[in-house]
Scaffold this motif. Sequence first.
Motif, PDB file in Angstrom:
ATOM      1  N   GLU A 287       0.698  -1.258  -0.109  1.00 36.66           N
ATOM      2  CA  GLU A 287       0.224  -0.140   0.168  1.00 36.66           C
ATOM      3  C   GLU A 287       0.843   1.213  -0.123  1.00 36.66           C
ATOM      4  O   GLU A 287       0.562   2.191   0.824  1.00 36.66           O
ATOM      5  CB  GLU A 287      -1.163  -0.184   0.994  1.00 36.66           C
ATOM      6  CG  GLU A 287      -0.434   0.635   2.658  1.00 36.66           C
ATOM      7  CD  GLU A 287       0.480  -0.849   3.340  1.00 36.66           C
ATOM      8  OE1 GLU A 287       0.522  -0.738   4.373  1.00 36.66           O
ATOM      9  OE2 GLU A 287       0.686  -1.747   2.615  1.00 36.66           O
ATOM     10  N   ILE A 288       1.684   1.239  -1.002  1.00 33.70           N
ATOM     11  CA  ILE A 288       2.733   2.623  -1.034  1.00 33.70           C
ATOM     12  C   ILE A 288       2.307   3.026  -2.321  1.00 33.70           C
ATOM     13  O   ILE A 288       1.998   2.682  -3.501  1.00 33.70           O
ATOM     14  CB  ILE A 288       4.114   2.035  -1.023  1.00 33.70           C
ATOM     15  CG1 ILE A 288       4.340   1.158  -1.956  1.00 33.70           C
ATOM     16  CG2 ILE A 288       4.466   1.651   0.413  1.00 33.70           C
ATOM     17  CD1 ILE A 288       5.877   1.091  -2.084  1.00 33.70           C
TER      18      ILE A 288
ATOM     19  N   GLY B 168      -3.215   4.928   3.877  1.00 35.93           N
ATOM     20  CA  GLY B 168      -3.654   4.709   5.146  1.00 35.93           C
ATOM     21  C   GLY B 168      -3.044   4.754   6.440  1.00 35.93           C
ATOM     22  O   GLY B 168      -3.419   4.497   7.661  1.00 35.93           O
ATOM     23  N   GLY B 169      -1.587   5.247   6.219  1.00 30.90           N
ATOM     24  CA  GLY B 169      -0.809   5.186   7.248  1.00 30.90           C
ATOM     25  C   GLY B 169      -0.908   4.056   8.188  1.00 30.90           C
ATOM     26  O   GLY B 169      -0.609   2.874   7.720  1.00 30.90           O
TER      27      GLY B 169
ATOM     28  N   LYS C 251     -11.481  -0.595   8.717  1.00 31.54           N
ATOM     29  CA  LYS C 251     -11.712   0.478   7.823  1.00 31.54           C
ATOM     30  C   LYS C 251     -10.446   0.842   7.295  1.00 31.54           C
ATOM     31  O   LYS C 251     -10.281   1.015   6.062  1.00 31.54           O
ATOM     32  CB  LYS C 251     -12.316   1.683   8.502  1.00 31.54           C
ATOM     33  CG  LYS C 251     -12.745   2.719   7.590  1.00 31.54           C
ATOM     34  CD  LYS C 251     -13.080   3.879   8.149  1.00 31.54           C
ATOM     35  CE  LYS C 251     -13.509   4.987   7.447  1.00 31.54           C
ATOM     36  NZ  LYS C 251     -14.123   6.329   8.042  1.00 31.54           N
ATOM     37  N   GLY C 252      -9.335   0.829   8.124  1.00 30.81           N
ATOM     38  CA  GLY C 252      -8.045   1.129   7.547  1.00 30.81           C
ATOM     39  C   GLY C 252      -7.659   0.273   6.325  1.00 30.81           C
ATOM     40  O   GLY C 252      -6.806   0.392   5.630  1.00 30.81           O
ATOM     41  N   LEU C 253      -7.774  -1.128   6.936  1.00 25.54           N
ATOM     42  CA  LEU C 253      -7.368  -2.266   5.933  1.00 25.54           C
ATOM     43  C   LEU C 253      -8.109  -2.210   4.601  1.00 25.54           C
ATOM     44  O   LEU C 253      -7.647  -2.514   3.683  1.00 25.54           O
ATOM     45  CB  LEU C 253      -7.412  -3.801   6.692  1.00 25.54           C
ATOM     46  CG  LEU C 253      -6.359  -3.710   7.723  1.00 25.54           C
ATOM     47  CD1 LEU C 253      -6.965  -5.082   8.465  1.00 25.54           C
ATOM     48  CD2 LEU C 253      -5.108  -3.939   7.012  1.00 25.54           C
ATOM     49  N   GLU C 254      -9.492  -1.718   4.746  1.00 22.54           N
ATOM     50  CA  GLU C 254     -10.179  -1.941   3.657  1.00 22.54           C
ATOM     51  C   GLU C 254      -9.459  -0.629   2.436  1.00 22.54           C
ATOM     52  O   GLU C 254      -9.440  -0.798   1.428  1.00 22.54           O
ATOM     53  CB  GLU C 254     -11.542  -1.511   3.934  1.00 22.54           C
ATOM     54  CG  GLU C 254     -12.604  -1.523   2.627  1.00 22.54           C
ATOM     55  CD  GLU C 254     -14.100  -1.348   2.713  1.00 22.54           C
ATOM     56  OE1 GLU C 254     -14.667  -1.052   1.742  1.00 22.54           O
ATOM     57  OE2 GLU C 254     -14.342  -1.715   3.835  1.00 22.54           O
ATOM     58  N   VAL C 255      -9.133   0.431   3.153  1.00 23.45           N
ATOM     59  CA  VAL C 255      -8.613   1.447   2.329  1.00 23.45           C
ATOM     60  C   VAL C 255      -7.525   1.142   1.567  1.00 23.45           C
ATOM     61  O   VAL C 255      -7.162   1.333   0.484  1.00 23.45           O
ATOM     62  CB  VAL C 255      -8.590   2.869   3.379  1.00 23.45           C
ATOM     63  CG1 VAL C 255      -7.543   3.821   2.478  1.00 23.45           C
ATOM     64  CG2 VAL C 255      -9.500   3.293   3.802  1.00 23.45           C
TER      65      VAL C 255
ATOM     66  N   GLY D 260       7.372  -1.077   7.956  1.00 22.19           N
ATOM     67  CA  GLY D 260       6.141  -0.068   7.729  1.00 22.19           C
ATOM     68  C   GLY D 260       5.064  -0.475   6.779  1.00 22.19           C
ATOM     69  O   GLY D 260       4.104   0.355   6.751  1.00 22.19           O
ATOM     70  N   MET D 261       5.237  -1.368   6.064  1.00 21.42           N
ATOM     71  CA  MET D 261       3.909  -1.943   5.141  1.00 21.42           C
ATOM     72  C   MET D 261       3.161  -3.012   5.813  1.00 21.42           C
ATOM     73  O   MET D 261       3.801  -3.636   6.583  1.00 21.42           O
ATOM     74  CB  MET D 261       4.703  -2.307   3.859  1.00 21.42           C
ATOM     75  CG  MET D 261       5.591  -1.503   3.127  1.00 21.42           C
ATOM     76  SD  MET D 261       6.232  -2.092   1.547  1.00 21.42           S
ATOM     77  CE  MET D 261       7.467  -0.882   1.064  1.00 21.42           C
ATOM     78  N   GLU D 262       1.830  -2.861   5.713  1.00 22.09           N
ATOM     79  CA  GLU D 262       1.094  -3.892   6.280  1.00 22.09           C
ATOM     80  C   GLU D 262       0.370  -4.653   5.255  1.00 22.09           C
ATOM     81  O   GLU D 262      -0.053  -6.112   5.838  1.00 22.09           O
ATOM     82  CB  GLU D 262       0.015  -2.849   6.838  1.00 22.09           C
ATOM     83  CG  GLU D 262       0.514  -2.124   8.055  1.00 22.09           C
ATOM     84  CD  GLU D 262       1.023  -2.577   9.126  1.00 22.09           C
ATOM     85  OE1 GLU D 262       0.807  -3.933   9.319  1.00 22.09           O
ATOM     86  OE2 GLU D 262       1.668  -1.758   9.921  1.00 22.09           O
TER      87      GLU D 262
END
Length: 252
Positions: free
Chosen positions: A146-147, A159-160, A166-170, A233-235
């Motif tokens: 997600e970069i 999404g920081g 909700k953040g994971l969906e973004v 830093g990436m999820e």
Amino acid sequence: MPDVMEFKPGDYRFIVSPGGPFSAGVAAMPGFGLRRVRFLHPIPMADGFAFIKRHLGHEGRPVTALAACELRSPAAMTGEQFQKFNGEYLKTLHDWGCKAGEINPLARSNLAPITEIPNEAMFFAFTYTVPESGASGDFLISGKPEIRDGAPPAERIVGGRDVSLKGLEVKARFVMDAMRERVAALGCDWARVTAAQIYTVHDVRPLLDTVFAESSISQIGLAWYPAWPPVIGMEFEVDVRSVRAELVIAGR
């Protein structure tokens, strides 16, 4: 639209990632298909390269037919560690002629498992081109976290640090949009996706009903690997492919 180049020694075209250690994705040229080989158990990277060279020779294919590598690492890396790792990884490929000038054409994914953790960099799978009458449309898209490429550091991670549902969906929607864009850039058909892989330590079950069902990939062999993307830093990371033949081989 991303730049796409043809890598004639490998019989595939690829999405250019300038200065990157791998491309954003590959597609076999008409008259060629993609064949994916997964190792029964991951093997050390050096052994993997040696196996690939032998395997391609037995298949009557040049080493430049290697189109994608799937790797496993002991842990997520810092940016500096990742650059050092890529330097070692590319040595063999460049010796084989797997480069287009200064551009690296192969696709790649890499992840750091949180279970069955390897003690060194390992090969999990590889994909190569094979001649096949009437074949067309096979593709494999590199792992994408997600970069935002080229964005300033403060805005780079979509999404920081928000890893709520909700953040994971973004994050997931951003990554899946990137997957679709890459497939379109290669001139390929999203409806032909045969498998997708998710790399995250977070629970993605709720996203099956939304993001992945909407993308029509929730029932085609979606694989979730509990793992970190390769850089700290990436999820959340995804790759997709349309490969007409897949094998599982014991590498030892």
